[in-house]
Design a protein around this motif. Sequence first.
Motif, PDB file in Angstrom:
ATOM      1  N   MET A 193       0.831  -1.206   0.000  1.00 43.01           N
ATOM      2  CA  MET A 193       0.000   0.000   0.000  1.00 43.01           C
ATOM      3  C   MET A 193       0.864   1.255   0.000  1.00 43.01           C
ATOM      4  O   MET A 193       0.594   2.222  -0.727  1.00 43.01           O
ATOM      5  N   LEU A 194       1.929   1.238   0.813  1.00 40.73           N
ATOM      6  CA  LEU A 194       2.813   2.400   0.870  1.00 40.73           C
ATOM      7  C   LEU A 194       3.535   2.595  -0.451  1.00 40.73           C
ATOM      8  O   LEU A 194       3.670   3.730  -0.933  1.00 40.73           O
ATOM      9  N   ALA A 195       3.985   1.488  -1.057  1.00 42.83           N
ATOM     10  CA  ALA A 195       4.672   1.586  -2.349  1.00 42.83           C
ATOM     11  C   ALA A 195       3.739   2.150  -3.420  1.00 42.83           C
ATOM     12  O   ALA A 195       4.151   2.974  -4.247  1.00 42.83           O
ATOM     13  N   MET A 196       2.486   1.736  -3.401  1.00 38.66           N
ATOM     14  CA  MET A 196       1.528   2.242  -4.386  1.00 38.66           C
ATOM     15  C   MET A 196       1.249   3.729  -4.139  1.00 38.66           C
ATOM     16  O   MET A 196       1.186   4.525  -5.081  1.00 38.66           O
ATOM     17  N   ASP A 206      -3.291  11.689  -8.137  1.00 39.63           N
ATOM     18  CA  ASP A 206      -3.933  11.692  -6.816  1.00 39.63           C
ATOM     19  C   ASP A 206      -3.936  10.277  -6.275  1.00 39.63           C
ATOM     20  O   ASP A 206      -4.358   9.331  -6.951  1.00 39.63           O
ATOM     21  N   SER A 207      -3.463  10.121  -5.057  1.00 40.06           N
ATOM     22  CA  SER A 207      -3.399   8.791  -4.456  1.00 40.06           C
ATOM     23  C   SER A 207      -4.705   8.458  -3.747  1.00 40.06           C
ATOM     24  O   SER A 207      -5.206   9.262  -2.954  1.00 40.06           O
ATOM     25  N   PRO A 208      -5.267   7.265  -4.008  1.00 40.09           N
ATOM     26  CA  PRO A 208      -6.469   6.858  -3.258  1.00 40.09           C
ATOM     27  C   PRO A 208      -6.159   6.549  -1.799  1.00 40.09           C
ATOM     28  O   PRO A 208      -7.063   6.329  -1.009  1.00 40.09           O
ATOM     29  N   TYR A 209      -4.867   6.533  -1.463  1.00 43.04           N
ATOM     30  CA  TYR A 209      -4.456   6.266  -0.085  1.00 43.04           C
ATOM     31  C   TYR A 209      -4.036   7.546   0.631  1.00 43.04           C
ATOM     32  O   TYR A 209      -3.384   7.484   1.674  1.00 43.04           O
ATOM     33  N   LEU A 214      -4.138   5.182   5.043  1.00 44.47           N
ATOM     34  CA  LEU A 214      -2.791   4.621   5.006  1.00 44.47           C
ATOM     35  C   LEU A 214      -2.092   4.841   6.343  1.00 44.47           C
ATOM     36  O   LEU A 214      -1.414   3.944   6.845  1.00 44.47           O
ATOM     37  N   ALA A 215      -2.264   6.016   6.921  1.00 44.25           N
ATOM     38  CA  ALA A 215      -1.632   6.299   8.199  1.00 44.25           C
ATOM     39  C   ALA A 215      -2.118   5.328   9.272  1.00 44.25           C
ATOM     40  O   ALA A 215      -1.329   4.816  10.084  1.00 44.25           O
ATOM     41  N   GLU A 219       0.206   2.580  11.137  1.00 46.79           N
ATOM     42  CA  GLU A 219       0.242   2.610  12.601  1.00 46.79           C
ATOM     43  C   GLU A 219      -0.115   1.246  13.180  1.00 46.79           C
ATOM     44  O   GLU A 219       0.514   0.771  14.128  1.00 46.79           O
ATOM     45  N   SER A 220      -1.127   0.609  12.576  1.00 44.75           N
ATOM     46  CA  SER A 220      -1.529  -0.724  13.020  1.00 44.75           C
ATOM     47  C   SER A 220      -0.408  -1.735  12.806  1.00 44.75           C
ATOM     48  O   SER A 220      -0.126  -2.575  13.676  1.00 44.75           O
ATOM     49  N   GLU A 221       0.251  -1.645  11.652  1.00 50.62           N
ATOM     50  CA  GLU A 221       1.353  -2.570  11.371  1.00 50.62           C
ATOM     51  C   GLU A 221       2.513  -2.342  12.334  1.00 50.62           C
ATOM     52  O   GLU A 221       3.144  -3.301  12.801  1.00 50.62           O
ATOM     53  N   ALA A 222       2.809  -1.093  12.646  1.00 45.96           N
ATOM     54  CA  ALA A 222       3.888  -0.783  13.586  1.00 45.96           C
ATOM     55  C   ALA A 222       3.568  -1.350  14.966  1.00 45.96           C
ATOM     56  O   ALA A 222       4.446  -1.893  15.653  1.00 45.96           O
ATOM     57  N   ALA A 223       2.293  -1.257  15.356  1.00 45.85           N
ATOM     58  CA  ALA A 223       1.889  -1.760  16.670  1.00 45.85           C
ATOM     59  C   ALA A 223       2.052  -3.274  16.762  1.00 45.85           C
ATOM     60  O   ALA A 223       2.357  -3.815  17.826  1.00 45.85           O
TER      61      ALA A 223
END
Length: 309
Positions: A193-196, A206-209, A214-215, A219-223
Motif C-alpha cells: 500500500m505504501l509503495a503504491m 492523486d493517491s487513493p491512499y 494509510l496512516a 500505525e496498526s502494522e507498527a503496533a
Amino acid sequence: MRTLGNLLGMTRLCLLTVHAHPDDESSKGASTVARYHADGVRTVLVTCTGGEEGEVLNPAMDRPEVKENLPAVREEELARAAEIIGYDEVVYLGYRDSGMPDSEANADPRSFAAAPLDEAVGRLVEIIRRERPQVVVTYPKDQSGYPHPDHLRVNEISELAFDAAGDPDRYPEAGAVWQPSRLCYVRWSAKRMLAMHNKFLELGLDSPYADDRLARWLESEAARHEGGPPEFPQIVVDVRGFVAVAREALLAHATQVDPNSRHWFGLPAEIADELHPFEEYDVARDLTRGIGDGTDLFAGIESVSAGRR
C-alpha cells in the motif's frame, strides 16, 4: 520451482483457502494461489457464503435484472475468477451472507453468522478430510479494521476445524481423519500500500491512499511489531509473474469491482505489477519443524507428506 514431476512418489501437496464471500478470493492471496497452482499444487477454494448482501459497486452493472438475480450473478463471477486464478476446486460451505454488523441479515437463520458453530465447523472438517490439504489459509483473528461478521466467523471455524479434522473423536461422520500441517493468516500488505501511494505521487497522480487510511494502516502494522518480534512467524511469497492474475480475477467480479476504481486499477498495470510483488502471511499454527527461510507456504512439509505414504 515445485512441479508435478517433483511430487511423484509422495502425497500430492494441496493448498486450501477459506474465504467469506465471492470476490474475497481475488483480493486476498490470489497471486499466491496462482503461483502454487502453476507449480502443480492442488488448490481448493472454500467460499462460505453466496454474497447475497453485497451491493452492486460497479455503475455499469447497476441494473434491475442484475440486482434481482445477484446471487446467481455472483456465482457466475466466482466461477470465472476461480478459473483465472487456477483453483482446481470451488466448494460452497452453504450459508447466506450475514451482511454488515447490526444489520437485519445478521439475524437470518440461514446466515453464516447465525449458523450453529458446531455445524459450520463440521462442514469445513468434512472438506478438509476429503481434500487433505497440508496448508490451510484463512483470515486473522484481528479483524478490527473490517469487522464483518462473516470474516470473523471464517477465522473462528478455520481455527477449530484445523484441530478437529485430525481428531478421530470429532465428527466421525465427516470421513477419515486428516491433520493439516500449517494454518496461515493472509494479510493485506502495508508495504505494498505504501509503495503504491508513493508511486501515485511520483507520477503526479492523486493517491487513493492519501487520506488517513494509510496512516492508520501503517500505525496498526507498527503496533504489531512494537516491543519485539512479530507475534507469528511470517511467510512472504514471491508472486512475480502472477500479480496480474489478481487484477484479472477482480475484474471478473463485475458487480463488486468498478474497473475505473483508482484503488484497484489507478496505476498502469505494468507499474503496479512490479510494486512489492509479494504476498504476506502469518503462521498461526505449524506442526512441522519450521518455516525455513520464510518464503514458502510448504516449507518443511514435503518431507512430512512423504512420511505419511
